[in-house]
Design a protein around this motif. Sequence first.
Motif, mmCIF file in Angstrom:
data_model
loop_
_atom_site.group_PDB
_atom_site.id
_atom_site.type_symbol
_atom_site.label_atom_id
_atom_site.label_comp_id
_atom_site.label_asym_id
_atom_site.label_seq_id
_atom_site.Cartn_x
_atom_site.Cartn_y
_atom_site.Cartn_z
ATOM 1 N N LYS A 147 -12.657 -2.548 -3.544
ATOM 2 C CA LYS A 147 -12.870 -1.487 -4.535
ATOM 3 C C LYS A 147 -13.297 -0.192 -3.864
ATOM 4 O O LYS A 147 -12.858 0.903 -4.260
ATOM 5 N N LEU A 148 -14.138 -0.299 -2.857
ATOM 6 C CA LEU A 148 -14.586 0.902 -2.160
ATOM 7 C C LEU A 148 -13.434 1.572 -1.413
ATOM 8 O O LEU A 148 -13.306 2.808 -1.428
ATOM 9 N N VAL A 149 -12.577 0.788 -0.790
ATOM 10 C CA VAL A 149 -11.415 1.357 -0.100
ATOM 11 C C VAL A 149 -10.467 2.021 -1.097
ATOM 12 O O VAL A 149 -9.893 3.085 -0.827
ATOM 13 N N GLU A 150 -10.336 1.424 -2.255
ATOM 14 C CA GLU A 150 -9.493 2.019 -3.292
ATOM 15 C C GLU A 150 -10.092 3.351 -3.766
ATOM 16 O O GLU A 150 -9.347 4.318 -4.024
ATOM 17 N N ARG A 199 -8.820 10.685 -1.650
ATOM 18 C CA ARG A 199 -8.113 11.212 -0.476
ATOM 19 C C ARG A 199 -9.057 11.398 0.718
ATOM 20 O O ARG A 199 -8.880 12.313 1.514
ATOM 21 N N GLN A 200 -10.023 10.524 0.791
ATOM 22 C CA GLN A 200 -10.926 10.557 1.939
ATOM 23 C C GLN A 200 -10.251 10.004 3.178
ATOM 24 O O GLN A 200 -10.532 10.450 4.301
ATOM 25 N N ILE A 201 -9.374 9.036 3.011
ATOM 26 C CA ILE A 201 -8.613 8.471 4.119
ATOM 27 C C ILE A 201 -7.135 8.547 3.763
ATOM 28 O O ILE A 201 -6.760 8.627 2.592
ATOM 29 N N GLU A 202 -6.304 8.528 4.792
ATOM 30 C CA GLU A 202 -4.867 8.604 4.578
ATOM 31 C C GLU A 202 -4.331 7.297 3.986
ATOM 32 O O GLU A 202 -4.992 6.262 3.998
ATOM 33 N N ARG A 203 -3.126 7.399 3.493
ATOM 34 C CA ARG A 203 -2.535 6.243 2.816
ATOM 35 C C ARG A 203 -2.311 5.091 3.792
ATOM 36 O O ARG A 203 -2.586 3.925 3.469
ATOM 37 N N ARG A 230 -6.612 -1.002 6.032
ATOM 38 C CA ARG A 230 -7.899 -1.595 5.665
ATOM 39 C C ARG A 230 -7.738 -2.638 4.571
ATOM 40 O O ARG A 230 -8.373 -3.697 4.610
ATOM 41 N N ARG A 231 -6.892 -2.359 3.605
ATOM 42 C CA ARG A 231 -6.671 -3.336 2.538
ATOM 43 C C ARG A 231 -6.055 -4.617 3.096
ATOM 44 O O ARG A 231 -6.413 -5.717 2.682
ATOM 45 N N ALA A 287 -1.458 -8.870 1.576
ATOM 46 C CA ALA A 287 -1.763 -8.295 2.890
ATOM 47 C C ALA A 287 -0.507 -8.212 3.746
ATOM 48 O O ALA A 287 -0.278 -7.211 4.435
ATOM 49 N N ASN A 288 0.325 -9.240 3.699
ATOM 50 C CA ASN A 288 1.571 -9.212 4.460
ATOM 51 C C ASN A 288 2.541 -8.169 3.919
ATOM 52 O O ASN A 288 3.305 -7.554 4.686
ATOM 53 N N ARG A 289 2.512 -7.933 2.617
ATOM 54 C CA ARG A 289 3.373 -6.896 2.042
ATOM 55 C C ARG A 289 2.931 -5.505 2.485
ATOM 56 O O ARG A 289 3.771 -4.635 2.752
ATOM 57 N N LEU A 290 1.606 -5.302 2.590
ATOM 58 C CA LEU A 290 1.117 -3.998 3.028
ATOM 59 C C LEU A 290 1.406 -3.760 4.505
ATOM 60 O O LEU A 290 1.783 -2.651 4.892
ATOM 61 N N ARG A 291 1.200 -4.781 5.347
ATOM 62 C CA ARG A 291 1.426 -4.650 6.790
ATOM 63 C C ARG A 291 2.200 -5.856 7.291
ATOM 64 O O ARG A 291 1.606 -6.859 7.709
#
Length: 533
Positions: A209-212, A218-222, A228-229, A255-259
């Motif tokens: 939730k915090l990363v979201e 827009r504190q961190i890039e996509r 991180r997710r 997680a595998n879909r994201l990276r």
Amino acid sequence: MIRILLFLAVVFVLGLGFAWLADRPGEMVVTFSGYQYQVSLMVAAVAVVAVVAAVMIVWWLLKALWNSPYTISRYFRVRRRDRGYQALSTGMIAAGAGDGALARKKTKEAAKLIRSDQEPLIHLLEAQASLLEGDHEGAREKFETMLDDPEMRLLGLRGLYLEAERLGDRNAARHYAGRAAAMAPQLAWAAESTLEDLTGRGDWDGALKLVEAQKSTRQIERDAANRRRAVLLTAKAQALIDSDPNAAKTAALEANRLRPDFAPAAVIAAKLLFRQNDVRKGAKILEAAWKAEPHPEIAELYTHARPGDAVLDRLNRAKKLQEMKKNHAESSLAVARAALDAQDFSTARKEAEAAIRMDRREGAYLLLADIEEAETSDQGKVRQLLSKAVRAPRDPAWVADGVVSERWAPVSPITGKLDAFEWRAPMERLGQLIDSDEDAPDAAVPTIAAPIEPAKENVIELNSAGSAERPTTAEASESGEDDVAPVNATAFAAVPPDAEAVEPAEELARLPDDPGVDPDDEDQKSPRKFRLF
């Protein structure tokens, strides 16, 4: 600019009006108290305008006179405030430069000229001055008073967080960072500290939730947010793999879909799919990750996807991975391991040697030693390969903050940083920095001839007085042993004057790898101690 234009417009209209009256002559008759006054129309218009202007001027004078006390007090108040802001600015500059005395002086001056409830920066300057003077207790008290002011609350939490970090109180620091992150998720220091706290406690959902929230602000890039997710979801899947396999599978697949190139996510997702007998989908995930970056865990899981497969089937699956990523050391090592299990020693040896040529490492030599022992049981060659493995560079492993781990972990065990582990070779050992010629194919191994008879040991017995009884010269000559007497003044006195000088012994032959010391250079040596430059 607009006022100037309006003024010119009014003057222009008045000029047009007077010109219009001048072109149309007329008279104006006024009867008042039995008297009759007759003037021209132009004079009457001018008189009316003059009267209006006089009334406005008189009104302005009366108003200025009435408001003069307030105007005078306001002038001095503005001047006092300007002096206070000047002192505050000078104090902030002094605090930034590290001048605690000047910062304290300007703090007192600004507090006299400006009220602290009107300007909260006075509290900040006072806290900074206390820190420069070493009064950390006073600074903490000032930061705590800032928590009551909504405008200064985040600043107070930041100061208390830094003080807790200075004292080494991680719990207090994370408490203040958590309060700040709840109020303003865009604060990087608060979000990072809170994220470390959540991951340290294993609260993966809270960390997600915090990363979201960081991504939404827009504190961190996509890409960084997706990374991180993926790490957090992989950690969540590892935590739920035994208690809740379905939730673990969902997290691992996301997680595998994201990276897709993240090996730990691919491994745990495929492992969960294999447990549910979905071998095809799990194999596709591993193949995609292998194409991105070969990893030994991927090869191990891929070759053992079906527990009932024969060793030849596992060898064929390893060769399939090799076709996907040719000319790579991990591909050759995977085939070599599978071939060793299948007792195909020629293939195993060929692939292990190919891996050494592509990437000389410790694990390849150890694997080649296992092949040699299983095929020939030649202990001499096995020991030779093991000695090469000791001097070879180490295999890649998961490394974070100097810690080497065989398994991936989401956070560093030293600093608690998220996604700190990297797949790379650990720091080289000192012995590996020395070049060795043992890998040369035709290198000659020097041999040292052993003596025919072992040398006899000289036994010296001590008498009751504690002195050593040395053998006589005759006894020494009969035993064939050399007797070396200590050099002292008596020995020098016993040398006859007509004794001949003895030439120094011939210099010992140098070893091939011993550069030695040139006699000419030795004479030119400085008597001083060793210096770096």
